[in-house]
Design an enzyme around this catalytic site. Structure first.
Site, PDB file in Angstrom:
ATOM      1  N   CYS A  90       0.822  -1.209   0.000  1.00 11.22           N
ATOM      2  CA  CYS A  90       0.000   0.000   0.000  1.00 11.22           C
ATOM      3  C   CYS A  90       0.862   1.268   0.000  1.00 11.22           C
ATOM      4  O   CYS A  90       1.520   1.570   0.996  1.00 11.22           O
ATOM      5  CB  CYS A  90      -0.911  -0.053   1.223  1.00 11.22           C
ATOM      6  SG  CYS A  90      -1.760   1.477   1.604  1.00 11.22           S
TER       7      CYS A  90
ATOM      8  N   CYS B  20       0.001   3.868   2.628  1.00 16.22           N
ATOM      9  CA  CYS B  20       0.440   3.413   3.960  1.00 16.22           C
ATOM     10  C   CYS B  20       1.872   3.865   4.227  1.00 16.22           C
ATOM     11  O   CYS B  20       2.210   4.284   5.334  1.00 16.22           O
ATOM     12  CB  CYS B  20       0.355   1.890   4.072  1.00 16.22           C
ATOM     13  SG  CYS B  20      -1.320   1.237   3.940  1.00 16.22           S
TER      14      CYS B  20
END
Length: 103
Positions: free
Chosen positions: A30, A33
């Site tokens: 991600c 993230c």
């Protein structure tokens, strides 16, 4: 550095914490993230009254499923063992600090 929690340590580190805990549910693939890593470190320095923890949803899907995590990053704030705030998606430090003011 923000500590990581696992399926085994989640109960003790998060649910039994006397302090509010922000758990960052993240995944290695991600991109947003990764952006949040620095933001969370910055906010953690400014909010020593809140514990910050990270949980890898790829490694611990059972915990993520328990809390209905469908997107990464999702941050849940736990207080007295219960989730009290859900924040989905990346955000700048200023916004996150503002969102945490109610805690």
């Amino acid at each position: 550095m923000i500590e990581h929690v696992t399926e085994n340590s989640f109960h003790a580190e998060v649910l039994e914490s006397p302090d509010p805990v922000l758990v960052d549910f993240w995944a290695p693939w991600c991109g947003p993230c990764r952006v949040m890593n620095g933001v969370l470190e910055e906010v953690a320095e400014q909010r020593p009254d809140v514990r910050f923890r990270k949980l890898n949803t790829d490694d611990h899907p059972e915990v993520a499923a328990t809390y209905g995590i469908l997107a990464a990053p999702t941050m849940l704030v736990f207080k007295d063992g219960e989730p009290v705030q859900r924040l989905v998606g990346s955000r700048p430090a200023r916004r996150l600090l503002s969102e945490l003011e109610a805690i």
